[in-house]
Design an enzyme around this catalytic site. Structure first.
Site, PDB file in Angstrom:
ATOM      1  N   HIS A  56       0.840  -1.207   0.000  1.00 26.37           N
ATOM      2  CA  HIS A  56       0.000   0.000   0.000  1.00 26.37           C
ATOM      3  C   HIS A  56       0.875   1.258   0.000  1.00 26.37           C
ATOM      4  O   HIS A  56       0.578   2.223  -0.701  1.00 26.37           O
ATOM      5  CB  HIS A  56      -0.873   0.054   1.267  1.00 26.37           C
ATOM      6  CG  HIS A  56      -1.908  -1.025   1.379  1.00 26.37           C
ATOM      7  ND1 HIS A  56      -2.022  -1.835   2.492  1.00 26.37           N
ATOM      8  CD2 HIS A  56      -2.894  -1.425   0.533  1.00 26.37           C
ATOM      9  CE1 HIS A  56      -3.025  -2.675   2.333  1.00 26.37           C
ATOM     10  NE2 HIS A  56      -3.568  -2.463   1.143  1.00 26.37           N
ATOM     11  N   LYS A  83     -15.611  -8.122   5.176  1.00 31.80           N
ATOM     12  CA  LYS A  83     -14.443  -8.460   6.003  1.00 31.80           C
ATOM     13  C   LYS A  83     -14.697  -8.087   7.469  1.00 31.80           C
ATOM     14  O   LYS A  83     -15.369  -7.085   7.736  1.00 31.80           O
ATOM     15  CB  LYS A  83     -13.205  -7.692   5.526  1.00 31.80           C
ATOM     16  CG  LYS A  83     -12.730  -8.050   4.120  1.00 31.80           C
ATOM     17  CD  LYS A  83     -11.514  -7.208   3.747  1.00 31.80           C
ATOM     18  CE  LYS A  83     -11.018  -7.498   2.336  1.00 31.80           C
ATOM     19  NZ  LYS A  83      -9.994  -6.530   1.881  1.00 31.80           N
ATOM     20  N   ARG A  92      -2.572  -6.128  -8.112  1.00 33.25           N
ATOM     21  CA  ARG A  92      -1.468  -7.078  -7.951  1.00 33.25           C
ATOM     22  C   ARG A  92      -1.457  -8.102  -9.068  1.00 33.25           C
ATOM     23  O   ARG A  92      -0.599  -8.114  -9.913  1.00 33.25           O
ATOM     24  CB  ARG A  92      -1.579  -7.791  -6.599  1.00 33.25           C
ATOM     25  CG  ARG A  92      -1.109  -6.958  -5.427  1.00 33.25           C
ATOM     26  CD  ARG A  92      -1.472  -7.596  -4.138  1.00 33.25           C
ATOM     27  NE  ARG A  92      -2.898  -7.849  -4.086  1.00 33.25           N
ATOM     28  CZ  ARG A  92      -3.569  -8.159  -3.001  1.00 33.25           C
ATOM     29  NH1 ARG A  92      -2.955  -8.300  -1.859  1.00 33.25           N
ATOM     30  NH2 ARG A  92      -4.872  -8.364  -3.039  1.00 33.25           N
ATOM     31  N   SER A 108      -2.801  -7.822   3.221  1.00 30.38           N
ATOM     32  CA  SER A 108      -3.044  -7.623   4.660  1.00 30.38           C
ATOM     33  C   SER A 108      -3.458  -8.943   5.297  1.00 30.38           C
ATOM     34  O   SER A 108      -3.028  -9.255   6.420  1.00 30.38           O
ATOM     35  CB  SER A 108      -4.148  -6.587   4.871  1.00 30.38           C
ATOM     36  OG  SER A 108      -3.790  -5.365   4.300  1.00 30.38           O
TER      37      SER A 108
HETATM   38  O1  PNS Z   1      -9.073  -2.889   0.677  1.00 29.00           O
HETATM   39  P1  PNS Z   1     -10.413  -3.398   0.235  1.00 29.00           P
HETATM   40  O2  PNS Z   1     -11.087  -4.157   1.365  1.00 29.00           O
HETATM   41  O3  PNS Z   1     -10.357  -4.204  -1.031  1.00 29.00           O
HETATM   42  O4  PNS Z   1     -11.287  -2.099  -0.081  1.00 29.00           O
HETATM   43  C1  PNS Z   1     -12.613  -2.207  -0.530  1.00 29.00           C
HETATM   44  C2  PNS Z   1     -13.331  -0.859  -0.338  1.00 29.00           C
HETATM   45  C3  PNS Z   1     -13.332  -0.476   1.148  1.00 29.00           C
HETATM   46  C4  PNS Z   1     -12.599   0.206  -1.138  1.00 29.00           C
HETATM   47  C5  PNS Z   1     -14.783  -1.034  -0.864  1.00 29.00           C
HETATM   48  O5  PNS Z   1     -15.416  -2.035  -0.131  1.00 29.00           O
HETATM   49  C6  PNS Z   1     -15.577   0.268  -0.782  1.00 29.00           C
HETATM   50  O6  PNS Z   1     -15.418   1.126  -1.615  1.00 29.00           O
HETATM   51  N1  PNS Z   1     -16.434   0.400   0.256  1.00 29.00           N
HETATM   52  C7  PNS Z   1     -17.207   1.597   0.490  1.00 29.00           C
HETATM   53  C8  PNS Z   1     -18.681   1.390   0.136  1.00 29.00           C
HETATM   54  C9  PNS Z   1     -18.896   1.475  -1.353  1.00 29.00           C
HETATM   55  O7  PNS Z   1     -18.720   2.511  -1.978  1.00 29.00           O
HETATM   56  N2  PNS Z   1     -19.280   0.337  -1.946  1.00 29.00           N
HETATM   57  C10 PNS Z   1     -19.482   0.203  -3.371  1.00 29.00           C
HETATM   58  C11 PNS Z   1     -18.204  -0.236  -4.054  1.00 29.00           C
HETATM   59  S1  PNS Z   1     -18.425  -0.468  -5.762  1.00 29.00           S
END
Ligand code: PNS
Length: 159
Positions: free
Chosen positions: A17, A41, A90, A128
């Protein structure tokens, strides 16, 4: 002026990150690392702990700041007047999930563009989840996460 959000759950932030943050900070005028809950998660660290760790390990990068948000990412982009979302990519395994999210975000807000930065090969195996598993089982995570994060993981699992 390019203001970008770098969203993620960052549970915890890894050296992968940090590499993306550093590279994004050279491409954009401002990078706002945004810690969001990922509904699929269960986090090890609280949002506050994650923000604190990210703030500590990015404090030397001038145009990077850290915040949290609990709603839709694209709404936050509107609130912040940010038109770019940075994501790290990745391997092929990341692609489908990231592609889906990028398309959904664009459907929800056509003013926002997702830009993908490819991981450096040395970080391509890093996640992570794997770092947490190795730390939980007493394996060596040196070089995978910054020092303060390594300490926080050891404290969480073994103290
Ligand atoms: O590091 P991650 O867990 O892959 O991140 C995912 C994250 C937190 C970026 C995604 O779940 C997110 O954007 N959540 C906020 C809610 C939202 O906008 N959901 C629609 C995504 S298309």
């Amino acid at each position: 002026m390019i203001k970008a959000l770098y969203p993620g759950s960052f549970d915890p932030i890894t050296n992968g990150h940090i590499d993306i943050i550093q590279r994004a900070s050279t491409l954009c005028d401002e990078v706002l690392v945004t810690v969001l809950p990922n509904i699929s998660k269960s986090p090890l660290f609280s949002l506050e702990e994650r923000v604190e760790m990210i703030s500590t390990v990015t404090k030397n990068i001038e145009n990077v700041s850290v915040t949290t948000y609990s709603g839709l990412l694209v709404n936050f982009a509107n609130e912040q007047n940010a038109h770019v979302i940075i994501k790290g990519l990745r391997a092929v395994s990341d692609f489908e999930y990231e592609f889906q999210m990028a398309l959904m975000n664009r459907k929800l807000n056509t003013n926002v563009e997702t830009i993908f930065l490819m991981t450096q090969s040395k970080n391509s195996f890093l996640s992570s989840s794997l770092v947490k598993e190795v730390a939980r089982l007493n394996g060596c995570i040196t070089g995978l996460v910054p020092g303060p994060v390594e300490e926080a993981l050891i404290k969480k699992f073994h103290k």
